[in-house]
Structure formats: structure tokens, C-alpha cells
Design a protein around this motif. Structure first.
Motif, PDB file in Angstrom:
ATOM      1  N   CYS A 101       0.816  -1.217   0.000  1.00  0.00           N
ATOM      2  CA  CYS A 101       0.000   0.000   0.000  1.00  0.00           C
ATOM      3  C   CYS A 101       0.847   1.263   0.000  1.00  0.00           C
ATOM      4  CB  CYS A 101      -0.913   0.020   1.224  1.00  0.00           C
ATOM      5  SG  CYS A 101      -2.331  -1.067   1.118  1.00  0.00           S
ATOM      6  N   SER A 102       2.104   1.172  -0.370  1.00  0.00           N
ATOM      7  CA  SER A 102       3.002   2.314  -0.241  1.00  0.00           C
ATOM      8  C   SER A 102       2.679   3.454  -1.198  1.00  0.00           C
ATOM      9  CB  SER A 102       4.450   1.862  -0.440  1.00  0.00           C
ATOM     10  OG  SER A 102       4.622   1.244  -1.703  1.00  0.00           O
ATOM     11  N   ILE A 103       1.875   3.199  -2.242  1.00  0.00           N
ATOM     12  CA  ILE A 103       1.458   4.257  -3.154  1.00  0.00           C
ATOM     13  C   ILE A 103       0.038   4.708  -2.828  1.00  0.00           C
ATOM     14  CG2 ILE A 103       1.032   4.878  -5.566  1.00  0.00           C
ATOM     15  CD1 ILE A 103       3.136   2.751  -6.317  1.00  0.00           C
ATOM     16  N   PHE A 104      -0.901   3.756  -2.776  1.00  0.00           N
ATOM     17  CA  PHE A 104      -2.300   4.097  -2.498  1.00  0.00           C
ATOM     18  C   PHE A 104      -3.083   2.831  -2.195  1.00  0.00           C
ATOM     19  CE2 PHE A 104      -6.694   4.576  -3.970  1.00  0.00           C
ATOM     20  CZ  PHE A 104      -7.095   5.702  -3.266  1.00  0.00           C
ATOM     21  N   CYS A 105      -3.988   2.919  -1.255  1.00  0.00           N
ATOM     22  CA  CYS A 105      -4.912   1.832  -0.965  1.00  0.00           C
ATOM     23  C   CYS A 105      -6.259   2.393  -0.558  1.00  0.00           C
ATOM     24  CB  CYS A 105      -4.405   0.957   0.185  1.00  0.00           C
ATOM     25  SG  CYS A 105      -3.351  -0.421  -0.342  1.00  0.00           S
ATOM     26  N   SER A 106      -7.333   1.749  -0.982  1.00  0.00           N
ATOM     27  CA  SER A 106      -8.668   2.112  -0.506  1.00  0.00           C
ATOM     28  C   SER A 106      -9.640   0.987  -0.805  1.00  0.00           C
ATOM     29  CB  SER A 106      -9.166   3.394  -1.176  1.00  0.00           C
ATOM     30  OG  SER A 106     -10.445   3.744  -0.692  1.00  0.00           O
ATOM     31  N   ASP A 107     -10.582   0.767   0.133  1.00  0.00           N
ATOM     32  CA  ASP A 107     -11.695  -0.134  -0.138  1.00  0.00           C
ATOM     33  C   ASP A 107     -12.976   0.661  -0.390  1.00  0.00           C
ATOM     34  OD1 ASP A 107     -12.410   0.778   2.360  1.00  0.00           O
ATOM     35  OD2 ASP A 107     -12.288  -1.159   3.356  1.00  0.00           O
ATOM     36  N   TYR A 294     -15.077  -1.760  -9.308  1.00  0.00           N
ATOM     37  CA  TYR A 294     -13.723  -1.942  -8.804  1.00  0.00           C
ATOM     38  C   TYR A 294     -13.728  -1.751  -7.288  1.00  0.00           C
ATOM     39  CZ  TYR A 294     -12.239  -1.545 -13.661  1.00  0.00           C
ATOM     40  OH  TYR A 294     -12.073  -1.750 -15.010  1.00  0.00           O
ATOM     41  N   ASP A 295     -12.978  -2.598  -6.575  1.00  0.00           N
ATOM     42  CA  ASP A 295     -12.934  -2.514  -5.123  1.00  0.00           C
ATOM     43  C   ASP A 295     -11.563  -2.968  -4.625  1.00  0.00           C
ATOM     44  OD1 ASP A 295     -13.823  -1.982  -2.589  1.00  0.00           O
ATOM     45  OD2 ASP A 295     -15.294  -3.596  -2.502  1.00  0.00           O
ATOM     46  N   ASP A 296     -11.247  -2.584  -3.390  1.00  0.00           N
ATOM     47  CA  ASP A 296     -10.027  -3.031  -2.696  1.00  0.00           C
ATOM     48  C   ASP A 296      -8.784  -2.815  -3.546  1.00  0.00           C
ATOM     49  OD1 ASP A 296     -11.535  -3.795  -0.478  1.00  0.00           O
ATOM     50  OD2 ASP A 296     -11.948  -5.760  -1.337  1.00  0.00           O
ATOM     51  N   LEU A 297      -8.593  -1.569  -3.952  1.00  0.00           N
ATOM     52  CA  LEU A 297      -7.447  -1.196  -4.775  1.00  0.00           C
ATOM     53  C   LEU A 297      -6.207  -1.036  -3.906  1.00  0.00           C
ATOM     54  CD1 LEU A 297      -6.134  -0.165  -7.421  1.00  0.00           C
ATOM     55  CD2 LEU A 297      -7.010   2.118  -6.829  1.00  0.00           C
ATOM     56  N   ALA A 298      -5.104  -1.662  -4.328  1.00  0.00           N
ATOM     57  CA  ALA A 298      -3.827  -1.547  -3.625  1.00  0.00           C
ATOM     58  C   ALA A 298      -2.721  -1.326  -4.645  1.00  0.00           C
ATOM     59  CB  ALA A 298      -3.540  -2.810  -2.810  1.00  0.00           C
ATOM     60  N   LEU A 299      -1.957  -0.258  -4.466  1.00  0.00           N
ATOM     61  CA  LEU A 299      -0.821   0.044  -5.317  1.00  0.00           C
ATOM     62  C   LEU A 299       0.391   0.246  -4.426  1.00  0.00           C
ATOM     63  CD1 LEU A 299      -2.497   2.711  -7.650  1.00  0.00           C
ATOM     64  CD2 LEU A 299      -2.098   0.311  -8.195  1.00  0.00           C
ATOM     65  N   GLY A 300       1.503  -0.430  -4.752  1.00  0.00           N
ATOM     66  CA  GLY A 300       2.658  -0.314  -3.888  1.00  0.00           C
ATOM     67  C   GLY A 300       3.927  -0.844  -4.527  1.00  0.00           C
ATOM     68  N   ALA A 301       4.986  -0.794  -3.743  1.00  0.00           N
ATOM     69  CA  ALA A 301       6.284  -1.263  -4.211  1.00  0.00           C
ATOM     70  C   ALA A 301       6.392  -2.777  -4.155  1.00  0.00           C
ATOM     71  CB  ALA A 301       7.397  -0.633  -3.368  1.00  0.00           C
ATOM     72  N   GLU A 302       5.495  -3.434  -3.410  1.00  0.00           N
ATOM     73  CA  GLU A 302       5.499  -4.886  -3.272  1.00  0.00           C
ATOM     74  C   GLU A 302       4.127  -5.451  -3.642  1.00  0.00           C
ATOM     75  OE1 GLU A 302       6.565  -5.723   0.739  1.00  0.00           O
ATOM     76  OE2 GLU A 302       8.459  -4.633   0.639  1.00  0.00           O
ATOM     77  N   ARG A 303       4.111  -6.736  -3.884  1.00  0.00           N
ATOM     78  CA  ARG A 303       2.856  -7.412  -4.226  1.00  0.00           C
ATOM     79  C   ARG A 303       1.931  -7.499  -3.005  1.00  0.00           C
ATOM     80  NH1 ARG A 303       2.264 -13.575  -6.721  1.00  0.00           N
ATOM     81  NH2 ARG A 303      -0.010 -13.513  -7.022  1.00  0.00           N
TER      82      ARG A 303
END
Length: 308
Positions: A101-107, A294-303
Motif C-alpha cells: 500500500c506504499s502508493i495508495f490503498c482504498s476499499d 472496482y474494489d479493494d485497490l492496492a498500489l505499492g512497491a510490493e505485491r
């Protein structure tokens, strides 16, 4: 029921967006990847795969834990005004915490769309509410982002670094279509659908595919046969965990469905690119209209993996 047919690949001679000035897709390149092979199909959670791709039910990624609190990184700094709303009460579900979630996360449980997500194309931003809304149904909670795919392009974008991982749960009111359309993409441009390079994950020939905008290069999940036989199928009204790894400097893209990598969509020679934005929503080139969630979006440096 979808009719199986063998047809030539289509280019992206997209129609222009309505409601304001703007360009069309303008792409008329020939067919993409021509490697063959349909393979035996294995099914799971409504996903059908070809060329030896196997799928399972929602798979919990290694080390997956449930995080809380919306997190954004410096990658979002300087973003222009988005679709409105706030993120203070949104939570991140099914992520690995700070790395995933290091870039963006939201449900999307905060009661309004996060301000970090900007609507594109910009010339339609004043009418964004006609295309993107917060819906009262969700994957993990009671809300999700609903995209009404009735025009050429209706996407939400957020700044990202040139290499990143992503995870989002996706659902459609139609089965995957024969026509060519995009669900998510990474772009080197400013968010306009006709500016910069776009590496797009979507549908074509009744299966999941990967497509490059500038030359219309394409990878089909059945291995390259331009027919509706095989490939990863997404059924209507079903949530799927879609993961992606965009490595712009490394010229690599990887795609996963319900925790299993779609090997046919793995490329190692598209680039190098300096990605600027991640986009999700719906872009229509040769397909029909459809509603997407679309739901439970997670963007980050890791999976982040596919959480509960």
C-alpha cells in the motif's frame, strides 16, 4: 451465451469522447502477438484458462494481512483536483501493509470517492459523475467504484512511479467480450487516452489480453490465436482478483488472476518506459457498453496479493 468465432484482430480506431473536445483513439495497427496454442482449459471461480494456465479460487498471497487506513505516497503529491470526496475513513483490505500500500490503498468505504483519484479524460471531468460513482455494493464491504462504460474513455488515474505492483477486485455486468476494451492501464502520458504510451489490460476475443497503444501489439491469454477459444474468461457478475506488475525500466509486465499468473500475458521487452499514471475504469474501442465495478485497490512497491 458468447458465440465462438474466428476473426481477424482489430486495431483501435476509437470513437471520440462525447461532451467536449478531444481526440479519438486513432489506432489502426495490425494484429498483435501471433504465437499459437489454445491448450486445455482449466476452470475455477468462473475463470477459464487456456495454454496450460490454471486458476483457483481466490488465493491468499504469501504473508497477506489485513491493513487499515488509507495510505498514499509522495507519488500523489501535486495531483490536480480529482473527483471529490475524502479518504479519511477508507480502509485498505487484503494488503501486505506498507509495501503493498506504499502508493495508495482504498476499499472505498469512506462515503465518497478518494480525492487522489482523478477522472480522465480531463475534457470530460466536469461530467465525471455521469460515468463514475460510488456504488452501494462491494467486494469486501458495502461500497465499490462503479464505472458506466458508455463512452470512448472513462477512467480514474493516480500518479505512480515507473515500477509498481497493483491489485484490484473487478466485476462486470457482462461476460468478457469479443470486442477490444481496456480495464486498467499504466501510461507514460498525462492521462489523456491519446497521449503517451499506454500498456493496457482488458478484453479481446472473449478473453483477457494485454495491449500496447502505440503499435497495437497484443498478447492474448490463449497464447495468440485470434478466436474465442481458450484464454482467461471472466464471467458476468463475479468478483475477480486482478493483479499486475508494471516494471517500466525493466520493460516487463506481469498479470495475475485470483492469485495465479497468466504466463501468456508476461512480457519482458515492452519498454523501457517511465510510467506516470495508473488508470482504471473502461475504455471502449470495438466492444459494447458495460458496467464495471472496482474494489479493494492496492498500489505499492510490493505485491499485495489477494486478501479475503
Amino acid at each position: 451465451m458468447l458465440t465462438l468465432a474466428s476473426v481477424a484482430a482489430c486495431g483501435d480506431d476509437s470513437s471520440s469522447g462525447s461532451g467536449g473536445a478531444g481526440g479519438s483513439g486513432g489506432e489502426t495497427a495490425g494484429p498483435g502477438s501471433s504465437s499459437s496454442g489454445t491448450g486445455g482449459a482449466t476452470t475455477g471461480s468462473g475463470v477459464t484458462t487456456g495454454s496450460g494456465v490454471t486458476t483457483s479460487g481466490a488465493t491468499t498471497g504469501s504473508g497477506v494481512t489485513t491493513g487499515s487506513g488509507v495510505t498514499t505516497s509522495a507519488a500523489t503529491t501535486g495531483a490536480t483536483t480529482g473527483t471529490g470526496g475524502d479518504t479519511t475513513t477508507s480502509t485498505a483490505t487484503g494488503s501486505t501493509g506498507s509495501g503493498g500500500c506504499s502508493i495508495f490503498c482504498s476499499d472505498f468505504e469512506g462515503g465518497s470517492l478518494p480525492t487522489e483519484l482523478q477522472f480522465f479524460p480531463e475534457y470530460l471531468r466536469a461530467s465525471a459523475g455521469d460515468y463514475v460513482t460510488l456504488d452501494s455494493s462491494g467486494h469486501s464491504g458495502s461500497h465499490s467504484v462503479k464505472v458506466t462504460g458508455s463512452g470512448f474513455s472513462q477512467m480514474l488515474g493516480i500518479p505512480v512511479p515507473s515500477a509498481f505492483w497493483g491489485r484490484v477486485y473487478v466485476k462486470s455486468d457482462t461476460a468478457i467480450q469479443m470486442g477490444h476494451n481496456t480495464y486498467v492501464a499504466a501510461t507514460t502520458g498525462n492521462g489523456d487516452p491519446n497521449e503517451g504510451e499506454h500498456i493496457r489490460i482488458g478484453e479481446h476475443q472473449c478473453q483477457l489480453e494485454l495491449n500496447r497503444k502505440t503499435d497495437d501489439a497484443e498478447k492474448l491469454s490463449n497464447g495468440g490465436t485470434y478466436s474465442c477459444d481458450g484464454g482467461v474468461k471472466l464471467a458476468a457478475n463475479t468478483w475477480y482478483c486482478l493483479e499486475f506488475n508494471y516494471n517500466g525500466p525493466g520493460s516487463e509486465v506481469r498479470v495475475f488472476v485470483d492469485g495465479t499468473e497468466v504466463e501468456q500475458l508476461h512480457v519482458t521487452n515492452w519498454g523501457p518506459y517511465d510510467y506516470k499514471l495508473f488508470k482504471l475504469g473502461f475504455e471502449k474501442y470495438h466492444g459494447g457498453n458495460k458496467n464495471m465495478w472496482y474494489d479493494d485497490l492496492a498500489l505499492g512497491a510490493e505485491r499485495a496479493g489477494c486478501g479475503p
